[in-house]
Motif scaffolding. Structure first.
Motif, mmCIF file in Angstrom:
data_model
loop_
_atom_site.group_PDB
_atom_site.id
_atom_site.type_symbol
_atom_site.label_atom_id
_atom_site.label_comp_id
_atom_site.label_asym_id
_atom_site.label_seq_id
_atom_site.Cartn_x
_atom_site.Cartn_y
_atom_site.Cartn_z
ATOM 1 N N HIS A 41 0.825 -1.204 0.000
ATOM 2 C CA HIS A 41 0.000 0.000 0.000
ATOM 3 C C HIS A 41 0.859 1.254 0.000
ATOM 4 O O HIS A 41 0.538 2.232 -0.695
ATOM 5 C CB HIS A 41 -0.949 -0.008 1.194
ATOM 6 N N TYR A 85 -1.067 -13.211 0.471
ATOM 7 C CA TYR A 85 -1.311 -12.039 -0.392
ATOM 8 C C TYR A 85 -2.776 -11.647 -0.528
ATOM 9 O O TYR A 85 -3.049 -10.471 -0.725
ATOM 10 C CB TYR A 85 -0.573 -12.138 -1.726
ATOM 11 N N ILE A 86 -3.712 -12.563 -0.402
ATOM 12 C CA ILE A 86 -5.118 -12.123 -0.511
ATOM 13 C C ILE A 86 -5.482 -11.157 0.623
ATOM 14 O O ILE A 86 -5.965 -10.055 0.347
ATOM 15 C CB ILE A 86 -6.091 -13.317 -0.618
ATOM 16 N N PRO A 87 -5.227 -11.473 1.911
ATOM 17 C CA PRO A 87 -5.505 -10.465 2.945
ATOM 18 C C PRO A 87 -4.692 -9.185 2.748
ATOM 19 O O PRO A 87 -5.192 -8.091 2.996
ATOM 20 C CB PRO A 87 -5.096 -11.157 4.248
ATOM 21 N N LEU A 89 -3.869 -7.825 0.007
ATOM 22 C CA LEU A 89 -4.418 -7.018 -1.086
ATOM 23 C C LEU A 89 -5.755 -6.380 -0.708
ATOM 24 O O LEU A 89 -6.189 -5.432 -1.357
ATOM 25 C CB LEU A 89 -4.624 -7.887 -2.336
ATOM 26 N N LEU A 90 -6.419 -6.891 0.340
ATOM 27 C CA LEU A 90 -7.765 -6.400 0.665
ATOM 28 C C LEU A 90 -7.842 -4.872 0.853
ATOM 29 O O LEU A 90 -8.808 -4.275 0.399
ATOM 30 C CB LEU A 90 -8.311 -7.117 1.908
ATOM 31 N N PRO A 91 -6.859 -4.213 1.515
ATOM 32 C CA PRO A 91 -6.992 -2.756 1.649
ATOM 33 C C PRO A 91 -6.943 -2.026 0.314
ATOM 34 O O PRO A 91 -7.340 -0.869 0.240
ATOM 35 C CB PRO A 91 -5.778 -2.355 2.500
ATOM 36 N N MET A 92 -6.469 -2.684 -0.745
ATOM 37 C CA MET A 92 -6.386 -2.009 -2.042
ATOM 38 C C MET A 92 -7.585 -2.296 -2.935
ATOM 39 O O MET A 92 -7.679 -1.761 -4.035
ATOM 40 C CB MET A 92 -5.088 -2.410 -2.746
ATOM 41 N N ILE A 93 -8.494 -3.163 -2.461
ATOM 42 C CA ILE A 93 -9.703 -3.455 -3.256
ATOM 43 C C ILE A 93 -10.511 -2.165 -3.409
ATOM 44 O O ILE A 93 -10.805 -1.498 -2.420
ATOM 45 C CB ILE A 93 -10.567 -4.522 -2.542
ATOM 46 N N LEU A 139 -4.681 -6.289 -9.471
ATOM 47 C CA LEU A 139 -4.231 -6.769 -8.162
ATOM 48 C C LEU A 139 -4.032 -8.275 -8.201
ATOM 49 O O LEU A 139 -2.987 -8.800 -7.788
ATOM 50 C CB LEU A 139 -5.265 -6.428 -7.080
ATOM 51 N N ALA A 140 -5.037 -8.983 -8.705
ATOM 52 C CA ALA A 140 -4.949 -10.442 -8.711
ATOM 53 C C ALA A 140 -3.862 -10.922 -9.662
ATOM 54 O O ALA A 140 -3.079 -11.812 -9.333
ATOM 55 C CB ALA A 140 -6.295 -11.044 -9.084
#
Lengths: 167, 257
Positions: A41, A85-87, A89-93, A139-140
């Motif tokens: 982030h 990486y999934i958690p 990346l969550l703040p960037m969704i 992101l993904a």
């Protein structure tokens, strides 16, 4: 400037831990999630605010870095990359862009008789929709790239060296 | 030589394992990889067709040549990265150490029975997270506090409704409405109300299915990826509906745009 970037990373780490906790990650993964989220982030923030990069490209760069960081950290704690990486990346969704897209659609259909408003909401729909879809996709893809570039390692992160450690 | 009863136990275990992974929100290629690995460790070959609500298995016993087909419904469990990593570990342990079926089943039951994170801790973590989010979007300290409280109440309400098996869509509309209505208190204190209202519902965004959907599509499980994305999109629409109720009540229209 450095201070702002660090604060950004810190708050992103809190956000990642909280939103990640809903999906019940293993306890040992929390620190890695926080580190990966903070790096990603803060990188996106710096690219957008100091280098003038657009949000979609900046998200791609950030998730690409998060992908490699999660590969490294995942191998230390025997967790699959996705668990880190999934958690992270969550703040960037782009949640706000996502529901603004739906709003634009609602308002578009409510103002069909007014050509000016129709044009305005169509523009809002496209801007928000493309940012939402583009960022989620990038992101993904960015975080999955280590799988594609270096496939042997990510598939065996949860493989432990000896049986004594697995217990 | 495996007796037929053992083979059927293996089939039951392999299908249960795959369905559990699929139901816990693991991306498709990992479900396939782990299931094939654990099948290999148990001396059978598995072929699977994966759909969102069912998995079709064809399991082949290498010794006797017997083949069994099974169609198993996928139950929806809450997403769990803990199961994702521990069940992956189990498949490697079974593969590397040639564990017996009894031992694998014992470990499987132990992993599945591990309790989830404490509910009160989880609620406060989510509230902190959404407060942090509000800061990232440039909210004032007053707005952060209001979003914290709004999330605390919203998340508790959501868990309460989900325990009573109310439809997901209803849960999301009501939670989005309640959280944003509480966050609209920020208007009274003039504490960046648009940021407060806008971020108060972000804890509902289904981020994991969105990312899993794209990962599936990139890894060419396109059908399942699209299914996950459509499911997430419907929930986002529900959030927008709940939020628009608040905005039309207190904000005189959807002025966020």
């Amino acid at each position: 400037m450095i201070g702002t970037i660090i604060v950004d990373g810190l708050f992103a780490a809190i956000a990642a831990i909280g939103f990640g906790a809903i999906s019940n990650p293993p306890r040992r993964a929390f620190l890695s999630i926080a580190i990966a989220a903070a790096i990603g982030h803060a990188l996106r923030f710096s690219l957008m605010h100091y280098a003038g990069v657009d949000i979609i490209t900046a998200s791609f760069c950030a998730s690409f870095v998060i992908g490699w960081v999660s590969l490294f950290l995942g191998s230390l704690i025997y967790c699959p990359m996705t668990v880190v990486y999934i958690p992270a990346l969550l703040p960037m969704i782009p949640g706000m862009y996502a529901y603004k897209t739906v709003f634009a659609l609602l308002l578009f259909s409510r103002n069909l008789s007014d050509p000016e408003m129709v044009q305005h909401y169509m523009q809002e729909f496209f801007v928000n929709g493309i940012v939402a879809c583009g960022v989620i996709f990038m992101l993904a893809v960015g975080a999955t790239l280590p799988f594609i570039l270096y496939p042997s390692k990510p598939y065996s992160l949860t493989r432990r060296p000896s049986e004594s450690k697995a217990d | 030589m495996k007796v037929e009863k053992d083979f059927h136990r293996i089939v039951d275990f392999v299908t249960e394992y795959a369905v559990r992974l699929m139901g816990s929100g693991v991306h498709t290629s990992r479900v396939v990889r782990n299931t094939l690995r654990i099948s290999e460790a148990l001396g059978v070959t598995t072929q699977m067709t994966l759909l969102h609500k069912t998995i079709i298995f064809s399991i082949h016993d290498k010794e006797s040549g017997q083949v069994v087909s099974d169609v198993v419904p996928v139950k929806g469990y809450p997403i769990s990265f803990f199961l994702n990593s521990e069940l992956s570990s189990l498949s490697w342990a079974a593969y590397d150490n040639h564990l017996s079926l009894d031992e694998i089943e014992r470990r499987y039951k132990q992993i599945v029975a591990t309790p989830r994170i404490n509910h009160y801790l989880l609620t406060s973590l989510v509230a902190c997270a959404n407060g942090a989010f509000c800061q990232l979007f440039g909210g004032s300290w007053g707005a952060i506090g209001i979003v914290f409280v709004a999330t605390l109440i919203g998340f508790t309400l959501k868990s309460f409704m989900q325990k009573r098996h109310i439809s997901h869509y209803v849960v999301f509309v009501i939670t989005a409405f309640v959280s944003s209505a509480i966050a609209s208190v920020a208007m009274l204190f003039n504490a960046t109300p648009d940021v407060a209202i806008g971020t108060s519902v972000l804890f509902l965004i289904p981020g994991v299915p969105l990312l899993n959907g794209v990962i599936d599509i990139v890894e060419s499980h396109i059908l399942l990826g699209v299914t996950r994305l459509v499911g997430a999109l419907l929930l986002i629409m529900c959030i927008a509906v709940g939020l628009s109720i608040t905005l039309s009540l207190v904000h005189n229209g959807l002025v966020l745009l």
